[in-house]
Design an enzyme around this catalytic site. Structure first.
Site, mmCIF file in Angstrom:
data_model
loop_
_atom_site.group_PDB
_atom_site.id
_atom_site.type_symbol
_atom_site.label_atom_id
_atom_site.label_comp_id
_atom_site.label_asym_id
_atom_site.label_seq_id
_atom_site.Cartn_x
_atom_site.Cartn_y
_atom_site.Cartn_z
ATOM 1 N N VAL A 179 0.889 -1.315 -0.165
ATOM 2 C CA VAL A 179 0.143 -0.040 0.020
ATOM 3 C C VAL A 179 0.816 1.098 -0.279
ATOM 4 O O VAL A 179 0.022 2.526 -0.147
ATOM 5 C CB VAL A 179 -0.309 -0.129 0.687
ATOM 6 C CG1 VAL A 179 -2.081 -0.926 0.493
ATOM 7 C CG2 VAL A 179 0.169 -0.285 2.424
ATOM 8 N N LYS A 180 1.770 0.943 -0.474
ATOM 9 C CA LYS A 180 3.115 2.233 -1.574
ATOM 10 C C LYS A 180 2.943 2.589 -1.497
ATOM 11 O O LYS A 180 2.724 1.994 -2.995
ATOM 12 C CB LYS A 180 3.800 2.404 0.192
ATOM 13 C CG LYS A 180 4.689 1.769 1.501
ATOM 14 C CD LYS A 180 4.017 2.951 2.548
ATOM 15 C CE LYS A 180 4.776 2.595 3.987
ATOM 16 N NZ LYS A 180 3.941 1.476 3.964
#
Length: 397
Positions: A185-186
């Site tokens: 989720v970066k």
């Protein structure tokens, strides 16, 4: 944010190249891989992206923090100052080395208050670690001054802030060591992965060896390598590195999209009386991965957060009661719930957290709403979202 929203042909091509080649491990198997070295290529790209001399890829952002600290000699009994608002990985990475996490208040930047840092320094203090949460930064000049004055390491955890800058320098490149996460989720993802960056050659060599069981990586025969010191396994795989190699080439594209969406939302809610925004130090530019704003009080923030949910405004949080990111709910830390014995020094410090006054942090986190900026939104969706946010805030304050 996150980069997985826009996976495409470039990511598929890089991954398929690894699968076709057949070597998934980043080290060794030189004869089989026919010159394919995805991790090395990604490290080379990241040296340019971060304007730094050295990059060591590792298996996660958590690993990056532990490897960074270990590479600079931080270990058992050393104190590392860190903020009350972060991800639980921050104290986990410190404690993994037998070091002691010292939590201190944040300020309006949503990260370390330099005055609180200086007040927490003891003869055992070895490092100060800022965590650039939600895409922005603290007062880096003031924190650097404190570290220089007291001869302390300055560590930047920029796991959530790739693409942000301070006075023209990428976040993560300003301290002695910088840490990044490339988890799922970066802003750019490897699926799982991380990086340690530094301009200090000794720290880099230490990180290179330490993250691979102490291997010295001299020569082209892995079995003949020596071990100058103890190490552990924090390696990234070629498959993960391949995804990251494609994603890092798209970082300018991602940042531009985030900035566009962020700007639409911020301009809309800035017209609402009672809304103020996170402080960004002069010379700083956020990564635009999150929009952070303050409401008059905790009650207004809670009402707004609930109103967002009811109106379909997702990925917005008030962190005051959050289990993962704020000290109030870290009961497993305060109660020292460990599967293995902790040192008496660590336990003594953790006990203090139960009664420590973090009212200054409460003042900021309680009033804060943090909204993730998605890459996959259309402009029409962002505008509609902005209108819903404005109505929800007005109805709650």
């Amino acid at each position: 944010m996150p980069g997985f929203e826009l996976f495409g042909d470039l990511e598929r091509s890089e991954v398929n190249d690894v699968l076709d080649n057949g070597v998934l491990m980043r080290y060794g198997f030189d004869g089989m891989r026919n010159g394919h070295w995805k991790a090395k290529e990604l490290e080379a790209e990241l040296t340019k992206t971060f304007q730094t001399n050295h990059v060591q890829l590792v298996s996660s952002g958590t690993a990056a923090v532990s490897v960074a600290l270990a590479s600079a000699g931080v270990g058992a009994g050393d104190e590392v100052i860190m903020p009350t608002f972060t991800f639980v990985a921050s104290f986990e990475a410190i404690m993994m080395l037998g070091a002691i996490p010292i939590l201190v208040d944040i300020d309006a930047t949503l990260t370390l208050d330099p005055k609180a840092v200086e007040a927490a320094i003891t003869p055992k203090t070895k490092a100060v670690m800022i965590v650039q949460m939600c895409g922005s930064m603290g007062d880096l000049d003031a924190l650097q001054h404190v570290c220089t004055k007291h001869n302390l390491l300055f560590i930047e955890d920029a796991c959530q802030a790739i693409g942000g800058t301070y006075k023209g320098k990428p976040l993560g490149s300003i301290g002695d060591l910088g840490c990044f996460s490339f988890d799922f989720v970066k802003t750019i993802t490897c699926g799982e992965g991380g990086a340690v960056i530094t301009n200090n050659k000794d720290y880099y060599i230490n990180a290179d060896h330490y993250s691979d069981h102490g291997h010295d990586h001299v020569g082209n025969d892995r079995g003949a390598e020596t071990h100058p010191f103890l190490g552990y396994n924090f390696r990234i795989s070629e498959l993960n590195a391949a995804v990251g190699l494609a994603q890092v080439k798209r970082l300018p594209e991602f940042i531009a999209i985030q900035k566009k969406h962020y700007t639409i939302l911020r301009e809309a809610i800035s017209s609402v009386p009672g809304v103020t925004f996170r402080k960004v130090p002069e010379g700083g530019e956020e990564s635009y991965a999150f929009l952070n704003f303050f409401l008059p009080d905790l009650e207004a923030a809670r009402k707004t957060s609930q109103a967002f949910k009811e109106s379909g405004v997702d990925v917005c949080w008030n962190y005051y009661d959050n289990n993962w990111h704020y000290v109030r709910e870290w009961h497993h830390l305060k109660d020292a719930k460990s599967l293995y014995p902790l040192s008496s020094e660590i336990k003594e410090e953790l006990v203090k957290l139960k009664n420590k006054d973090f009212s200054q942090s409460d003042h900021y986190i309680g009033r804060n709403i943090s909204c993730l900026i998605k890459l996959s939104w259309t402009e029409a969706e962002v505008v509609a979202r902005a209108n819903k946010m404005v109505e929800a805030i007005k109805a709650s304050i």
